[in-house]
Design an enzyme around this catalytic site. Structure first.
Site, PDB file in Angstrom:
ATOM      1  N   GLU A 489       0.814  -1.224   0.000  1.00 48.78           N
ATOM      2  CA  GLU A 489       0.000   0.000   0.000  1.00 48.78           C
ATOM      3  C   GLU A 489       0.844   1.269   0.000  1.00 48.78           C
ATOM      4  OE1 GLU A 489      -2.635   0.655   3.311  1.00 48.78           O
ATOM      5  OE2 GLU A 489      -1.358  -0.434   4.675  1.00 48.78           O
ATOM      6  N   HIS A 505       2.299 -26.054  -1.645  1.00 50.65           N
ATOM      7  CA  HIS A 505       1.014 -26.207  -2.369  1.00 50.65           C
ATOM      8  C   HIS A 505       0.890 -25.193  -3.490  1.00 50.65           C
ATOM      9  CE1 HIS A 505      -0.131 -29.053   0.723  1.00 50.65           C
ATOM     10  NE2 HIS A 505       0.363 -28.201   1.598  1.00 50.65           N
TER      11      HIS A 505
HETATM   12  C1  AGP Z   1      -4.219  -0.568   6.535  1.00 49.98           C
HETATM   13  O1  AGP Z   1      -2.906  -0.043   6.456  1.00 49.98           O
HETATM   14  C2  AGP Z   1      -5.161   0.150   5.625  1.00 49.98           C
HETATM   15  N1  AGP Z   1      -5.136   1.543   5.800  1.00 49.98           N
HETATM   16  C3  AGP Z   1      -6.546  -0.451   5.621  1.00 49.98           C
HETATM   17  O2  AGP Z   1      -6.425  -1.807   5.281  1.00 49.98           O
HETATM   18  C4  AGP Z   1      -7.332  -0.378   6.950  1.00 49.98           C
HETATM   19  O3  AGP Z   1      -6.748  -1.202   7.914  1.00 49.98           O
HETATM   20  C5  AGP Z   1      -8.761  -0.875   6.665  1.00 49.98           C
HETATM   21  O4  AGP Z   1      -9.346   0.001   5.729  1.00 49.98           O
HETATM   22  C6  AGP Z   1      -9.628  -0.960   7.912  1.00 49.98           C
HETATM   23  O5  AGP Z   1      -9.791   0.316   8.463  1.00 49.98           O
HETATM   24  P1  AGP Z   1     -10.470   0.415   9.922  1.00 49.98           P
HETATM   25  O6  AGP Z   1      -9.550  -0.264  10.872  1.00 49.98           O
HETATM   26  O7  AGP Z   1     -10.596   1.891  10.176  1.00 49.98           O
HETATM   27  O8  AGP Z   1     -11.792  -0.274   9.856  1.00 49.98           O
END
Ligand code: AGP
Length: 609
Positions: A489, A505
């Site tokens: 990301e 696998h």
């Molecule tokens: C993680 O680095 C991301 N920014 C993203 O996956 C994030 O964890 C996900 O959108 C969940 O967000 P939340 O914890 O605010 O629900």
């Protein structure tokens, strides 16, 4: 995190304080307030919500003064409301207090004061301090504050005034930063540098145990032994943006380095290892209910999903509760079999993720008990879930989640142990041992963070690779997923996290000289298996970066590079093993010139499907 600002001098204190609170907005808050002394009276204005609400209140009912304290509140005890907003006074409105931190023993102090007939207005821990200072006040505010702090356990940065001593502010610091700004004929206090920069660059950084008496002309500082001391006045050359990042290049790096503090903040007041005691204020799960839980469904997205995967091992190994973990966007479209004895736990830093919120509503519609693990007080999930437990991470500004992950695991680790003890699946001795393991983590991470050059060097070697494979087993399999997500990301490099046992696998076909493999192989019951996986990958030309325990002498012969992390019990190891993976992703992203804090295509909170 709460924000504190105080002023004494010739300017209009309300104006200085309000502008200072605006500079602290980046810390996140849900309410705000200001207190001033005019003549021999305290005037307090508080409002819930954004500072503009306080501003309109002040415009409607202006106050002019030359001394005051202000506060932006990030709620930990007590919901966001005007009554819970700071500043807090004692019932006679003699003393007024603003506070950042957590008073661990506030319940017992509050009960003691209530027994004396004291009436409380708020649900906060802070109000107890105002009552205690008034109780000890004998026309010497500094002494009354010292007597109060002798009774208080916990963390605090405090700003205090008294209507009978209208020319001074008392401030004190224990485990929460507090700065004195030194001006010409004026002095300031603040939680953080940005609030002071418009007025002065001369700053004193109080240390733990320090207490100070400030007037417009003088600053007197005493240490914990009540000896007057001189603290160095530092000249701060940062601009505001640098100051908001506390000198770090990006919010993400600042938040990675905040993790020891937020883990401590999240368990503070909740675990007592020596007694084997757990106390999570927000919830009161009785033994009868905990024993009745048939199974747990954990639902989340992204990094929060990964912390949920870690907690599966904790609930199953500690509390022997069958636990499933599902991605919210999948959970909500399954014909899921839930019953009223199923507990659905949603995990969300923001408390606003659309899929996770939808999953919560689905669980409620099926009659399940619901628990939200959130970082943002007042978010949708914490309003809609039956129960909520907060991580005390403060606002997470970087889009890539780091401290929220470790804060969530900290909460879930404590909860799993609490329920294990209530279900009789963990004995008191074991409970003390596991709690002590968690207690020691912040210091261990701090030690590790003192020297991250080796990770920076690794980033230079691997920054231009096109693929990465992250391998882990058991509680560190989710960490492998998290490491891969981080680098994806913020560096836009393709990476996969895999259960190491799955290599044969299929994914082993991916391995060649161009494929770096990050293998999490700390000492644990699956260590030998991880070594076998490393040997398999090496034999096929893969380049191995092992994350290993500091005491491991053999892994260097099996790997190309080794990142040594502090020894911990395996169940708490994700709090430690994730740190180098966060840093590796960060340094590679910086080398590639990516927008670390605001990566392309991503939002901090995905509030739409
Ligand atoms: C993680 O680095 C991301 N920014 C993203 O996956 C994030 O964890 C996900 O959108 C969940 O967000 P939340 O914890 O605010 O629900």
């Amino acid at each position: 995190m709460c924000g504190i600002i105080g002023y004494t001098g010739k300017k209009n204190a309300v104006d200085v304080i309000f502008k200072g609170l605006k500079k602290l907005e980046y810390r996140g808050y849900d309410s705000a307030g200001i207190a001033v002394v005019i003549g021999k009276e305290l005037q307090v204005r508080r409002s819930v919500g954004k500072l503009c609400n306080l501003e309109s209140m002040l415009k409607k009912n202006p106050i002019i003064a030359n001394i005051g304290i202000g506060h932006t509140r990030w709620a930990t005890h007590g919901k966001p409301s005007e009554k819970n907003a700071h500043p807090h006074t004692d019932p006679t409105k003699t003393v007024v207090v603003v506070h950042n931190g957590i008073i661990e023993n506030y319940s017992e102090l509050k009960a003691e004061l209530q027994k004396d007939g004291q009436k409380f207005e708020s649900e906060t821990d802070t109000e107890v301090i105002a009552h205690l200072i008034k109780k000890h006040y004998k026309n010497d505010l500094l002494n009354a504050v010292q007597k109060t702090l002798d009774r208080v356990r916990g963390s605090y940065a405090l700003g205090i005034m008294c209507k009978n001593e209208p020319d001074k502010i008392i401030c004190a610091r224990q485990d929460v930063p507090l700065i004195i700004g030194v001006g010409n004929g004026e002095n300031f206090i603040a939680s953080d540098i940005p609030a002071l920069l418009p007025y002065t660059r001369e700053m004193i950084f109080l240390e733990n145990g320090d207490i100070a008496e400030i007037t417009s002309e003088k600053v007197i500082i005493k240490n914990a032994e009540n000896n007057m001391i001189n603290r160095e006045i530092k000249n701060i050359q940062w601009d505001t943006e640098q100051a908001e990042k506390n000198g770090y290049k990006h919010f993400m790096l600042k938040e990675i380095f905040e993790q020891p503090h937020i883990i401590e903040n999240t368990f503070r007041g909740r675990i007592y290892p020596d007694e084997g005691r757990i106390c999570i204020e927000e919830v009161d799960f009785k033994e009868e209910y905990v024993r009745s839980i048939s199974d747990i469904y954990i639902v989340a997205c992204g990094t929060s999903y990964h912390s949920g995967l870690v907690s599966k091992f904790l609930f199953e190994s500690f509390a022997k509760i069958p636990t499933e973990v599902d991605i919210a966007s999948e959970f909500r479209y399954r014909d899921i079999i839930l019953n009223e004895k199923t507990l659905v736990v949603v995990i969300s830093q923001s408390g606003e993720t659309a899929d996770t919120l939808a999953a919560l509503r689905l669980a409620k519609s099926k009659g399940c008990q619901t628990l939200a693990i959130c970082n943002v007080v007042g978010s949708s999930m914490n309003r809609e879930a039956m129960h909520v437990i907060y991580t005390h991470c403060g606002p997470e500004i970087g889009v890539a989640s780091t401290k929220a992950f470790t804060g969530q695991i900290t909460v879930l680790y404590i909860l799993a142990l609490d329920w294990a003890y209530k279900r009789g699946t963990v004995a008191l001795g074991e409970l003390k041992k596991y709690l002590k393991e968690l207690w020691e983590v912040p210091l261990k991470i701090n030690g590790f963070l003192q020297n991250v050059k080796s990770i920076c060097d690794l980033a230079k070697i691997f920054a231009y690779k096109k693929n990465f494979l992250y391998l882990g087993r058991h509680v560190n399999y989710p960490v492998a997923l998290e490491g891969a997500l981080k680098i994806k990301e913020i560096s836009y490099i393709h990476a996969e996290g895999y259960a190491a046992g799955e290599m044969k696998h299929g994914p082993i076909a991916l391995i060649d000289e161009s494929m770096p493999i990050i293998a999490i192989a700390v000492k644990s019951k699956v260590y030998e298996k991880m070594i076998s996986n490393i040997e398999e990958a090496k034999a096929r030309g893969g380049t191995i970066i092992a994350v290993a325990s500091k005491s491991d002498k053999q892994i260097r012969n099996k790997s190309d590079y080794v990142i040594y992390v502090p020894e911990t019990d395996e169940f708490v190891s994700p709090l430690v093993t994730v740190i180098p993976l966060q840093l590796l992703a960060y340094y590679i992203s910086v080398l590639l010139g990516c927008d670390v804090d605001q990566p392309r295509n991503l939002a901090k909170s995905v509030t739409v499907e």
